[in-house]
Write a protein that holds these residues in place. Structure first.
Motif, PDB file in Angstrom:
ATOM      1  N   PHE A 141       0.792  -1.230   0.101  1.00 50.43           N
ATOM      2  CA  PHE A 141       0.099  -0.144  -0.057  1.00 50.43           C
ATOM      3  C   PHE A 141       0.796   1.251  -0.050  1.00 50.43           C
ATOM      4  O   PHE A 141       0.198   2.385   0.135  1.00 50.43           O
ATOM      5  CB  PHE A 141      -0.922  -0.045   1.153  1.00 50.43           C
ATOM      6  N   THR A 142       2.068   1.156  -0.215  1.00 47.82           N
ATOM      7  CA  THR A 142       2.860   2.364  -0.160  1.00 47.82           C
ATOM      8  C   THR A 142       3.625   2.629  -1.559  1.00 47.82           C
ATOM      9  O   THR A 142       4.013   3.723  -1.973  1.00 47.82           O
ATOM     10  CB  THR A 142       4.093   2.091   0.997  1.00 47.82           C
ATOM     11  N   VAL A 143       3.661   1.374  -2.206  1.00 48.78           N
ATOM     12  CA  VAL A 143       4.489   1.851  -3.665  1.00 48.78           C
ATOM     13  C   VAL A 143       4.206   0.748  -4.794  1.00 48.78           C
ATOM     14  O   VAL A 143       4.051   1.098  -5.942  1.00 48.78           O
ATOM     15  CB  VAL A 143       6.201   1.898  -3.505  1.00 48.78           C
ATOM     16  N   ALA A 144       3.938  -0.137  -4.499  1.00 46.52           N
ATOM     17  CA  ALA A 144       3.744  -1.375  -5.350  1.00 46.52           C
ATOM     18  C   ALA A 144       2.725  -1.151  -6.496  1.00 46.52           C
ATOM     19  O   ALA A 144       1.567  -0.780  -6.122  1.00 46.52           O
ATOM     20  CB  ALA A 144       3.620  -2.934  -4.874  1.00 46.52           C
ATOM     21  N   ALA A 145       2.983  -1.277  -7.649  1.00 41.82           N
ATOM     22  CA  ALA A 145       1.765  -1.366  -8.631  1.00 41.82           C
ATOM     23  C   ALA A 145       1.656  -2.666  -9.443  1.00 41.82           C
ATOM     24  O   ALA A 145       2.575  -3.281  -9.420  1.00 41.82           O
ATOM     25  CB  ALA A 145       2.401  -0.461  -9.758  1.00 41.82           C
ATOM     26  N   TYR A 146       0.488  -2.987  -9.855  1.00 41.25           N
ATOM     27  CA  TYR A 146      -0.274  -4.191 -10.282  1.00 41.25           C
ATOM     28  C   TYR A 146       0.607  -4.492 -11.560  1.00 41.25           C
ATOM     29  O   TYR A 146       1.278  -5.464 -12.077  1.00 41.25           O
ATOM     30  CB  TYR A 146      -1.422  -4.047 -10.471  1.00 41.25           C
ATOM     31  N   PHE A 147       0.900  -3.216 -12.466  1.00 39.07           N
ATOM     32  CA  PHE A 147       1.167  -3.334 -13.704  1.00 39.07           C
ATOM     33  C   PHE A 147       1.699  -1.791 -14.119  1.00 39.07           C
ATOM     34  O   PHE A 147       0.928  -1.030 -14.074  1.00 39.07           O
ATOM     35  CB  PHE A 147       0.467  -3.901 -14.749  1.00 39.07           C
ATOM     36  N   LEU A 148       2.525  -1.762 -14.663  1.00 40.01           N
ATOM     37  CA  LEU A 148       3.072  -0.225 -15.303  1.00 40.01           C
ATOM     38  C   LEU A 148       3.593  -0.540 -16.636  1.00 40.01           C
ATOM     39  O   LEU A 148       4.806  -1.178 -16.580  1.00 40.01           O
ATOM     40  CB  LEU A 148       4.106   0.501 -14.211  1.00 40.01           C
TER      41      LEU A 148
END
Lengths: 284, 398
Positions: free
Chosen positions: A211-218
């Motif tokens: 919940f601080t940085v991770a993205a599912y897909f970029l």
């Protein structure tokens, strides 16, 4: 064989067998990931972008993201952790203040990683307004790994012989000079070992970055410290549990797990190597 | 020059001092922020912000508990007499029902007559229970609002239902997760304790130095593997194994979680217990051996009793590790929200719930706050564990 000897024989043999089982478990897990993952690894996998709903292509953004997080967290945690370790071991005597800091450091070490995630989200993402970003994730990971760095620094300093300190002080050096010129160089290899091992740990943490940085897909690589990134552990979680096409993305998952394991193994090997190589140099 | 030097040393010492306070500061900030967000769940009604429950003025009912409200909305309670009112059947009404009673022309193109129509409705339906936004309320409202009782700490801790998003009344009972966490941890301990202690004994007393130098780094390597990799391994290997061994419909169970967690808790237990076993003074062991005791007798009667508190610390820290573990458990226990009654059913744990749901909980909403309250519970567990360890270690020092 007397009864005494027999019971010892039985007990010690079972300890040996159980230890072998434990080591066996390790080899099964490592072997499983390495055998399945190695066949996926290719140049394209390491340097390519995910394609076709993450069932093809590579994991470059996740590797870059994890690299950013390692770098970011270490820039913060390493100096603070080492300075704090030096203060606790070299300056503080065994008084209430020392015991208090000790207790708090132990508490911090025991806080579950998901609570760090909550905290990072509340403080860095929302309260300080960084949003989901590298800086928020790095700070969260940095705080998480701080106790580890403090403890290894302390251990490293403790193992420095006291006669070295008193010798230096007797020659007229100040306390700070003694620490800088005598104590730290001797403790250095072990401090670095701690740093490297905590890099291994940071690279695999998932809960604090959810919940601080991770993205599912970029589709892009990050441009600034306020960007979100993909990260290896979260990518593995996504591929394993919520990918759009789980069967087809399975090879990608094996490959990602493989890369994670290789990072951890490399860090362990590097730590051992440095401990030996630098240790020799210092001993002279 | 000398004075400058001294000043400089003082300055550096100040920097060192402030670095060393950061861990304490962080713990305090964690407490502060968890409580800031999490306690919000307790001093408010379980209705979403701005929403109210209203009834006709003639209705004597003044307040309802959230359980009563839920029962009413599930149609388990259909008569006002069941909640202390008159004998009149309950007519449920939400804003979405408005078109069943009034035509679109009557409400106006942009619903400008809605407040007025709500008034008409409440007057003509004395048995109505309205769940509406207070923005739509007319200034001369002809009904009265019902006071919905706040969520209590007891409801939160011991409530058996966790439906954080159900409309109109969500349920925030974390008992299923407390039991889930407890069961998964218990199972993990049953696996990790015998294996871990035996390995510690092997490393400390049985293995020669060469073997120890091989086994110990391997056990430490086990600690370095990321939890998400354990979870992945669990999902691919252990879950299907559990499913086929016990012929279950789903393999994602408490047992699968315990197996994965047990493996993960091993290194903590092995390393700390071995360190404790090594603190036993050589002279004690040699005295025992000299008296004719075998190594096994010495181990049982001298070494283990001496290292008892250290071994306890290892076990407690292993428990702490297991309680807080998130990702691996999230991936293999199936996350069912029922209270688990055996090791072979799906369950969810406190950390897994936070990880699974925080992403979808709207910021600042009830669900969001409830997840922070879960974080408080988890944090209190770990503080308790640390206090116990500190106590055990303190006793050992004396």
């Amino acid at each position: 064989m007397t009864r005494k000897q027999l019971s010892q024989y039985i007990a010690f043999s079972s300890f040996t067998i159980i230890s072998l089982v434990v080591v066996g478990i390790l080899f099964v897990i490592l072997g499983f990931i390495i055998v399945r993952g190695a066949s996926v690894i290719s140049w394209e996998f390491i340097t390519g972008m995910p394609e076709e709903g993450m069932t093809k292509g590579g994991i470059l953004p996740a590797i870059v993201g994890t690299g950013c997080l390692i770098l970011g967290s270490m820039i913060f945690a390493f100096p603070v952790g080492v300075l704090s370790g030096i203060y606790m071991n070299e300056y503080l005597s065994d008084n209430w203040f020392r015991r208090f800091i000790d207790f708090m450091t132990n508490n911090l070490a025991g806080v579950p990683s998901i609570v760090f995630g909550l905290f990072g989200m509340a403080l860095f993402v929302n309260y300080l307004g960084f949003g989901d970003s590298i800086i928020a994730g790095s700070m969260t990971l940095g705080l998480l790994t701080l106790p580890v760095i403090i403890r290894t620094t302390e251990e490293a300093l403790k193992s420095v012989d006291d006669s070295l300190r008193t010798g230096s002080l007797a020659l007229g050096a100040t306390k700070l000079q003694t620490i800088r010129k005598v104590v730290l160089p001797v403790a250095f290899p072990n401090i670095i070992t701690g740093l490297i091992l905590s890099i291994g740990r940071v690279s695999g943490e998932t809960a604090p970055i959810l919940f601080t940085v991770a993205a599912y897909f970029l589709p892009n690589l990050p441009h600034s410290i306020y960007d979100q990134v993909m990260a290896l552990p979260y990518h593995l979680y996504v591929l394993a549990t919520s990918g759009t096409n789980m069967e087809e993305s399975r090879p990608m998952a094996y490959g990602t797990a493989f890369v994670l394991i290789v990072i951890v193994l490399l860090m362990n090997l590097l730590a051992n190597f440095l401990r030996k190589a630098l240790g020799k140099r210092v001993k002279m | 020059m000398k004075r400058f030097r001294r000043l400089f040393e003082k300055f550096i010492e100040g920097i060192l001092l402030s670095s060393s306070t950061i861990t304490s500061l962080t713990v305090i900030l964690i407490v502060l922020f968890l409580f800031r967000e999490g306690l919000g769940i307790f001093n408010r009604s379980p209705l979403e912000h701005n929403f109210i429950i209203a009834v006709s003025k003639q209705n004597p009912v003044q307040d309802l508990s959230s359980d009563q409200l839920k029962a009413i909305f599930n149609q388990d309670i259909t008569n006002w007499s069941q909640v202390g009112g008159k004998n009149d059947s309950i007519i449920l009404f939400t804003v979405n029902d408005i078109t069943n009673y009034f035509t679109e022309e009557e409400l106006g193109a942009s619903l400008e007559y809605l407040p007025q129509k709500l008034n008409e409705f409440i007057v003509s339906h004395p048995g109505a229970l309205m769940h509406i936004s207070d923005k739509n309320l007319p200034s001369d409202f002809q009904g009265h609002t019902i006071h919905v009782k706040n969520i209590s700490v007891k409801d939160f801790l011991f409530g058996k239902q966790w439906y954080p998003t159900s409309e109109p009344i969500p349920s925030f009972g974390i008992w299923p997760m407390i039991i889930g966490t407890f069961l998964v941890t218990l199972g993990a301990l049953l696996i990790a304790l015998p294996l871990g202690l035996a390995t510690a004994l092997f490393l400390a007393e049985v293995a020669d130095i060469r073997l120890r130098n091989i086994v110990k780094p391997l056990v430490e390597l086990l600690a370095g593997i990321p939890s998400v990799v354990y979870g992945f391994f669990g999902l691919i290997v252990i879950v299907p194994m559990v499913q086929s061994t016990f012929k279950l419909d789903v393999g994602e169970t408490v047992l699968a979680g315990s197996l994965v967690l047990g493996i993960m808790a091993l290194p903590t237990i092995v390393t700390i217990a071995e360190d404790a076993l090594r603190t036993t003074p050589r002279s004690l062991k040699e005295a025992s051996l000299a008296l004719g005791a075998t190594r096994w007798q010495t181990l049982r009667r001298v070494t283990i009793p001496y290292a008892k508190s250290g071994i306890s610390a290892a076990i407690i820290l292993g428990i702490g590790r297991a309680i807080g573990e998130t990702m691996a458990v999230l991936m293999v226990t199936g996350n069912a929200s029922n209270v688990p009654h055996s090791f072979l059913v799906p369950a969810r744990t406190l950390p897994a719930t936070i990880a699974a749901e925080l992403g979808e909980a709207p910021y600042g909403g009830l669900h969001f706050k409830a997840l922070f309250a879960l974080g408080i519970v988890l944090f209190l567990f770990t503080i308790m564990i640390n206090l116990t360890v500190a106590y055990v270690r303190n006793k050992e020092r004396k």
